[in-house]
Design an enzyme around this catalytic site. Structure first.
Site, PDB file in Angstrom:
ATOM      1  N   ARG A 149       5.729  -7.349  -9.323  1.00 53.56           N
ATOM      2  CA  ARG A 149       6.801  -8.080  -9.987  1.00 53.56           C
ATOM      3  C   ARG A 149       6.416  -9.544 -10.086  1.00 53.56           C
ATOM      4  NH1 ARG A 149       8.244  -4.140 -12.045  1.00 53.56           N
ATOM      5  NH2 ARG A 149      10.252  -3.074 -11.906  1.00 53.56           N
ATOM      6  N   ARG A 153       4.646  -4.424   5.705  1.00 55.45           N
ATOM      7  CA  ARG A 153       5.415  -4.751   6.923  1.00 55.45           C
ATOM      8  C   ARG A 153       5.044  -3.829   8.073  1.00 55.45           C
ATOM      9  NH1 ARG A 153      10.992  -4.429   3.898  1.00 55.45           N
ATOM     10  NH2 ARG A 153       9.776  -2.674   3.112  1.00 55.45           N
ATOM     11  N   ASP A 155       0.113  -8.802 -15.076  1.00 54.55           N
ATOM     12  CA  ASP A 155       0.830  -7.878 -15.969  1.00 54.55           C
ATOM     13  C   ASP A 155       2.319  -8.174 -15.960  1.00 54.55           C
ATOM     14  OD1 ASP A 155       1.055  -5.485 -17.655  1.00 54.55           O
ATOM     15  OD2 ASP A 155       1.995  -4.528 -15.908  1.00 54.55           O
ATOM     16  N   HIS A 203       3.326  -6.632 -19.442  1.00 55.80           N
ATOM     17  CA  HIS A 203       3.978  -5.602 -18.604  1.00 55.80           C
ATOM     18  C   HIS A 203       3.737  -4.190 -19.170  1.00 55.80           C
ATOM     19  CE1 HIS A 203       7.500  -4.978 -15.579  1.00 55.80           C
ATOM     20  NE2 HIS A 203       6.703  -3.917 -15.606  1.00 55.80           N
ATOM     21  N   GLU A 262      10.309 -12.537 -17.696  1.00 55.60           N
ATOM     22  CA  GLU A 262       9.840 -11.790 -18.878  1.00 55.60           C
ATOM     23  C   GLU A 262      10.924 -11.686 -19.936  1.00 55.60           C
ATOM     24  OE1 GLU A 262       8.441  -8.042 -17.383  1.00 55.60           O
ATOM     25  OE2 GLU A 262       7.046  -9.016 -16.009  1.00 55.60           O
ATOM     26  N   LEU A 321       0.862  -1.185   0.000  1.00 59.72           N
ATOM     27  CA  LEU A 321       0.000   0.000   0.000  1.00 59.72           C
ATOM     28  C   LEU A 321       0.898   1.235   0.000  1.00 59.72           C
ATOM     29  CD1 LEU A 321      -3.117   0.498   0.075  1.00 59.72           C
ATOM     30  CD2 LEU A 321      -2.851   0.992   2.513  1.00 59.72           C
ATOM     31  N   GLY A 322       1.816   1.249  -0.971  1.00 60.43           N
ATOM     32  CA  GLY A 322       2.737   2.380  -1.121  1.00 60.43           C
ATOM     33  C   GLY A 322       2.164   3.400  -2.083  1.00 60.43           C
ATOM     34  N   ARG A 323       3.031   4.049  -2.838  1.00 60.50           N
ATOM     35  CA  ARG A 323       2.590   5.125  -3.749  1.00 60.50           C
ATOM     36  C   ARG A 323       1.537   4.636  -4.731  1.00 60.50           C
ATOM     37  NH1 ARG A 323       8.822   6.229  -3.991  1.00 60.50           N
ATOM     38  NH2 ARG A 323       8.628   4.089  -4.714  1.00 60.50           N
ATOM     39  N   ILE A 324       1.741   3.448  -5.295  1.00 58.78           N
ATOM     40  CA  ILE A 324       0.775   2.932  -6.272  1.00 58.78           C
ATOM     41  C   ILE A 324      -0.375   2.217  -5.570  1.00 58.78           C
ATOM     42  CG2 ILE A 324       0.459   1.405  -8.259  1.00 58.78           C
ATOM     43  CD1 ILE A 324       3.466   1.879  -8.896  1.00 58.78           C
TER      44      ILE A 324
HETATM   45  P1  NDP Z   1       6.460   1.929  -2.828  1.00 62.43           P
HETATM   46  O1  NDP Z   1       7.866   1.749  -2.352  1.00 62.43           O
HETATM   47  O2  NDP Z   1       5.825   3.260  -2.719  1.00 62.43           O
HETATM   48  O3  NDP Z   1       5.504   0.879  -2.087  1.00 62.43           O
HETATM   49  C1  NDP Z   1       5.876  -0.437  -1.852  1.00 62.43           C
HETATM   50  C2  NDP Z   1       4.858  -1.062  -0.912  1.00 62.43           C
HETATM   51  O4  NDP Z   1       5.224  -2.422  -0.718  1.00 62.43           O
HETATM   52  C3  NDP Z   1       4.824  -0.412   0.468  1.00 62.43           C
HETATM   53  O5  NDP Z   1       3.492  -0.368   0.929  1.00 62.43           O
HETATM   54  C4  NDP Z   1       5.662  -1.358   1.312  1.00 62.43           C
HETATM   55  O6  NDP Z   1       5.247  -1.260   2.671  1.00 62.43           O
HETATM   56  C5  NDP Z   1       5.279  -2.694   0.682  1.00 62.43           C
HETATM   57  N1  NDP Z   1       6.263  -3.740   0.897  1.00 62.43           N
HETATM   58  C6  NDP Z   1       7.587  -3.724   0.642  1.00 62.43           C
HETATM   59  N2  NDP Z   1       8.160  -4.879   1.009  1.00 62.43           N
HETATM   60  C7  NDP Z   1       7.161  -5.646   1.512  1.00 62.43           C
HETATM   61  C8  NDP Z   1       7.110  -6.949   2.067  1.00 62.43           C
HETATM   62  N3  NDP Z   1       8.213  -7.710   2.200  1.00 62.43           N
HETATM   63  N4  NDP Z   1       5.917  -7.427   2.489  1.00 62.43           N
HETATM   64  C9  NDP Z   1       4.797  -6.671   2.385  1.00 62.43           C
HETATM   65  N5  NDP Z   1       4.783  -5.432   1.867  1.00 62.43           N
HETATM   66  C10 NDP Z   1       5.950  -4.931   1.447  1.00 62.43           C
HETATM   67  O7  NDP Z   1       6.485   1.414  -4.332  1.00 62.43           O
HETATM   68  P2  NDP Z   1       5.461   1.756  -5.511  1.00 62.43           P
HETATM   69  O8  NDP Z   1       4.069   1.643  -4.997  1.00 62.43           O
HETATM   70  O9  NDP Z   1       5.884   3.008  -6.180  1.00 62.43           O
HETATM   71  O10 NDP Z   1       5.790   0.532  -6.513  1.00 62.43           O
HETATM   72  C11 NDP Z   1       5.692  -0.809  -6.066  1.00 62.43           C
HETATM   73  C12 NDP Z   1       6.305  -1.759  -7.073  1.00 62.43           C
HETATM   74  O11 NDP Z   1       5.431  -1.934  -8.167  1.00 62.43           O
HETATM   75  C13 NDP Z   1       7.617  -1.305  -7.715  1.00 62.43           C
HETATM   76  O12 NDP Z   1       8.726  -1.581  -6.892  1.00 62.43           O
HETATM   77  C14 NDP Z   1       7.650  -2.076  -9.004  1.00 62.43           C
HETATM   78  O13 NDP Z   1       8.350  -3.279  -8.812  1.00 62.43           O
HETATM   79  C15 NDP Z   1       6.179  -2.376  -9.279  1.00 62.43           C
HETATM   80  N6  NDP Z   1       5.697  -1.650 -10.465  1.00 62.43           N
HETATM   81  C16 NDP Z   1       5.230  -2.346 -11.557  1.00 62.43           C
HETATM   82  C17 NDP Z   1       4.799  -1.661 -12.676  1.00 62.43           C
HETATM   83  C18 NDP Z   1       4.302  -2.380 -13.878  1.00 62.43           C
HETATM   84  O14 NDP Z   1       4.495  -1.886 -14.982  1.00 62.43           O
HETATM   85  N7  NDP Z   1       3.625  -3.503 -13.755  1.00 62.43           N
HETATM   86  C19 NDP Z   1       4.841  -0.203 -12.765  1.00 62.43           C
HETATM   87  C20 NDP Z   1       5.279   0.421 -11.539  1.00 62.43           C
HETATM   88  C21 NDP Z   1       5.698  -0.281 -10.456  1.00 62.43           C
HETATM   89  P3  NDP Z   1       6.244  -1.621   3.889  1.00 62.43           P
HETATM   90  O15 NDP Z   1       7.558  -0.969   3.567  1.00 62.43           O
HETATM   91  O16 NDP Z   1       5.554  -1.084   5.114  1.00 62.43           O
HETATM   92  O17 NDP Z   1       6.328  -3.112   3.901  1.00 62.43           O
END
Ligand code: NDP
Length: 320
Positions: free
Chosen positions: A232, A175, A256, A279, A261, A152-155
């Protein structure tokens, strides 16, 4: 021209990056799949890299005066950040400018998966509406679903906000819980999967996330379960997913991203209950242009002010 900074560009990158880099830098382009075959003198001139995809650690090691790696994409798992940190090399990515595009695509993929809209369009195009009649009713619907987000990050937050008007219930697993949302939090992915019937994965590729959506999690999601992966491919145990889709452990999946890939497991291609995209979640010209601009602007900023716009999180930890 001689005193311009040289930027190495390994393999393919969005053409706008090349076009804009050419205004300010010398470019050392290495064709896709080629080795880094440059002289020591040329290697010494390279002070930056603009990369989309994999950057071998050996290439970082080959460049003695490398200062910055500017990654195209928010996910930067293709870059050995540990090797960069060890050398004091800055690493940047291109976050935020793609949030809306990726979140929009995720919602579309979810609806395509439950309502089989690509299959329905193929039915029409193949003339089957006239020859066979109505497209079969879809067994699944978005209505009444409980969606769990892994990430639940930026996206992820943009996906959650878009889903609210669809009147689905929303929960999540990360986490650390977010203080600014009222969605139900689960400290473990398994506990989230047990509670929801729809799992959306939007987490980075890390050792912890790799293989985290495994047979146990899919079983917990249950026979009405839908998995959507836009993060991913490595997050999902693809063999376990194929089994779960075949034997009814879960109902459907929309993907996606894939572990290897552009190879997509042959077994997935043959399944009727999957919606597959190559993708493309951020792949519109306006969004990719914005990402390209950020790649270039990070390099321009670094070489003109010593600061960058969007350092990856490991850089912030370094300076904390
Ligand atoms: P952010 O860093 O903003 O968010 C990542 C989220 O993942 C956070 O909520 C983080 O919370 C959570 N997270 C990280 N590690 C874990 C874990 N081990 N267990 C549970 N939750 C976890 O990234 P974005 O939202 O900007 O992007 C996320 C990912 O999406 C990118 O890294 C990229 O790989 C993928 N992506 C794919 C695209 C596509 O074309 N299909 C396009 C753009 C992005 P916390 O740290 O509290 O665990």
């Amino acid at each position: 021209m001689k005193d311009r900074v040289a930027i190495l560009v390994p393999g393919y990158i969005n053409p706008r990056v090349i076009a804009r880099l050419s205004d300010s830098f010398d470019i050392v382009a290495v064709p896709h799949g080629a080795t880094l075959d440059i002289s020591d003198e040329e290697a010494a001139l390279v002070r930056g890299i603009a990369v989309s995809g994999a950057l071998p650690a050996s290439w970082i090691a080959r460049l003695p005066n490398l200062e910055i790696i500017s990654n195209f994409g928010v996910g930067y798992d293709g870059v050995d950040v540990g090797a960069a940190v060890a050398r004091g090399i800055m690493v940047t990515n291109s976050p935020d400018v793609l949030n809306d595009e990726v979140a929009d695509t995720t919602v579309a993929l979810l609806i395509n998966t439950v309502r089989q809209l690509p299959q329905a369009e193929a039915w029409l195009r193949q003339g089957r509406w006239t020859s066979e009649g109505h497209f079969p009713l879809t067994p699944l619907s978005l209505k009444g679903r409980h969606v769990g987000l892994q990430g639940l990050g930026r996206i992820g937050i943009e996906i959650a906000r878009r889903l609210e008007p669809f009147k689905v219930k929303i929960s999540y697993h990360t986490r650390r819980p977010r203080a600014d949302v009222s969605y139900g939090y689960h400290a473990s992915l398994l506990s989230l999967a047990e509670e929801v019937d729809t799992l959306i994965s939007i987490v980075p590729k890390t050792p912890e996330t790799t293989g985290s959506i495994n047979a146990e999690v899919l079983k917990a999601l249950g026979p009405r379960g839908v998995l959507i992966n836009v993060g991913r491919g490595t997050t999902v145990d693809e063999a376990a997913l194929v089994s779960a889709l075949k034997d009814g452990t879960i109902a459907a999946a929309g993907l996606d991203v894939f572990a290897n890939e552009p190879q997509v497991p042959q077994e997935l291609l043959g399944l009727p209950n999957v919606s597959l995209l190559p993708h493309v979640a951020s792949a519109s010209i306006p969004t990719r242009d914005a990402m390209a601009d950020l790649v270039v602007d990070n390099l321009i900023s670094w070489f003109s002010t010593g600061k960058v716009l969007t350092p990856v999180s490991e850089m912030l930890q370094e300076s904390a």
